[in-house]
Enzyme design. Structure first.
Site, PDB file in Angstrom:
ATOM      1  N   HIS A 151       6.590  36.641  18.493  1.00 22.20           N
ATOM      2  CA  HIS A 151       7.696  35.921  17.872  1.00 22.20           C
ATOM      3  C   HIS A 151       7.852  36.214  16.386  1.00 22.20           C
ATOM      4  O   HIS A 151       8.325  35.377  15.621  1.00 22.20           O
ATOM      5  CB  HIS A 151       7.564  34.412  18.116  1.00 22.20           C
ATOM      6  CG  HIS A 151       7.558  34.061  19.572  1.00 22.20           C
ATOM      7  ND1 HIS A 151       8.618  34.376  20.408  1.00 22.20           N
ATOM      8  CD2 HIS A 151       6.622  33.467  20.343  1.00 22.20           C
ATOM      9  CE1 HIS A 151       8.327  33.956  21.628  1.00 22.20           C
ATOM     10  NE2 HIS A 151       7.136  33.416  21.618  1.00 22.20           N
ATOM     11  N   GLU A 205      14.610  37.953  15.244  1.00 25.33           N
ATOM     12  CA  GLU A 205      14.396  36.515  15.353  1.00 25.33           C
ATOM     13  C   GLU A 205      15.709  35.870  14.924  1.00 25.33           C
ATOM     14  O   GLU A 205      16.362  36.333  13.968  1.00 25.33           O
ATOM     15  CB  GLU A 205      13.244  36.048  14.477  1.00 25.33           C
ATOM     16  CG  GLU A 205      11.898  36.691  14.814  1.00 25.33           C
ATOM     17  CD  GLU A 205      11.449  36.479  16.248  1.00 25.33           C
ATOM     18  OE1 GLU A 205      11.775  35.415  16.822  1.00 25.33           O
ATOM     19  OE2 GLU A 205      10.775  37.368  16.796  1.00 25.33           O
ATOM     20  N   ASP A 240       6.898  42.169  17.484  1.00 21.90           N
ATOM     21  CA  ASP A 240       7.503  42.318  18.810  1.00 21.90           C
ATOM     22  C   ASP A 240       8.021  43.737  19.031  1.00 21.90           C
ATOM     23  O   ASP A 240       7.927  44.274  20.138  1.00 21.90           O
ATOM     24  CB  ASP A 240       8.650  41.317  18.983  1.00 21.90           C
ATOM     25  CG  ASP A 240       8.153  39.901  19.256  1.00 21.90           C
ATOM     26  OD1 ASP A 240       6.952  39.726  19.510  1.00 21.90           O
ATOM     27  OD2 ASP A 240       8.980  38.971  19.215  1.00 21.90           O
ATOM     28  N   ASP A 243      13.875  44.429  17.351  1.00 19.73           N
ATOM     29  CA  ASP A 243      13.666  43.042  17.753  1.00 19.73           C
ATOM     30  C   ASP A 243      14.189  42.147  16.641  1.00 19.73           C
ATOM     31  O   ASP A 243      14.052  42.461  15.447  1.00 19.73           O
ATOM     32  CB  ASP A 243      12.189  42.734  17.989  1.00 19.73           C
ATOM     33  CG  ASP A 243      12.006  41.332  18.556  1.00 19.73           C
ATOM     34  OD1 ASP A 243      12.156  41.164  19.782  1.00 19.73           O
ATOM     35  OD2 ASP A 243      11.751  40.402  17.771  1.00 19.73           O
TER      36      ASP A 243
END
Length: 242
Positions: A150, A15, A155, A13
């Site tokens: 987030h 960001e 995540d 994952d």
């Protein structure tokens, strides 16, 4: 041919500063290695994007510019991270999104990055159509999965747990689809073009414009690509003139 469920993979994952891998940058990477259904290794790191974070990203992730100031750029992080991934299957919630950012970064560093992946979002969209949302947060609430939303590692952990729940509920039914089964890894495809660094002339022009108009900007000039630098120069000329 009856397939064997994929229970060993790396769940990833990211960001990012936005949704477009051509323009936006990775700011955090989280990954968990799962072997025989159990997490055996984890990876977590901030990435310096070379620009100020949009306010909406700060609000969404809770990540601040100060936390990224001392982080390494993606060019230094990518080689050890790709080594961590090895040749394992990638798992993700909308896995192509994360793959596209990693592929773009790899191409920029002249690295090869091809993988197969499994997408929990596609499985959820097929079998959980009655839910109002199939976002990771909504699915974690549905299955009562602990979730630090987030943030990349949180995540990734949650997505790995979600995959287990989805497999428990739908794997046998989905295996009737054979090679088309959403639980079987598929080649991930994203065509990325390498960014060209800004030219010496662009760099000089940008610094002159910033100095002449006494401007402080939220990006690092040295990290701009040629197309980004061209766009910034046009914006400055339009706003302040020569």
């Amino acid at each position: 041919m009856e397939g064997k469920m994929t229970d060993s993979y790396v769940c990833i994952d990211l960001e990012t500063t936005g949704l477009d891998p051509k323009r936006d940058k990775i700011i955090e990477i989280g990954a968990v290695r799962v072997e025989r259904g159990r997490i055996t290794q984890e990876w977590e790191t901030f990435v310096n994007p070379g620009r100020k974070l949009p306010e909406r990203i700060v609000e969404l992730t809770g990540i601040h510019d100060g936390e990224l100031a001392d982080a390494k750029p993606i060019g230094e992080i990518l080689p050890p991270f790709l080594s961590f991934l090895g040749e394992d299957v990638l798992l993700g919630h909308s896995v192509l999104f994360d793959f596209s950012f990693l592929k773009k970064a790899a191409v920029n560093e002249k690295l090869t990055f091809e993988r197969q992946g499994i997408d929990t979002l596609k499985i959820a969209r097929k079998y959980l159509q009655d839910l109002e949302s199939r976002s990771l947060g909504a699915l974690c609430r549905h299955y009562k999965i602990s979730h630090s939303a987030h943030r990349a590692l949180g995540d990734a952990r949650a997505t790995a747990a979600l995959y287990g729940k989805l497999a428990e509920a739908f794997y046998e039914k989905e295996e009737a689809a054979g090679e088309k089964s959403l639980f079987r890894p598929k080649q991930l495809i994203y065509r990325a073009k390498r960014d060209t660094p800004l030219t010496i002339a662009q760099k000089e022009q940008l610094y002159k414009l910033l100095d002449r108009h006494k401007l402080i900007v939220d990006y690092e000039v040295e990290s701009l690509t040629r197309s980004e630098a061209s766009r910034k120069i046009d914006e400055l000329l339009q706003a302040y003139g020569r």
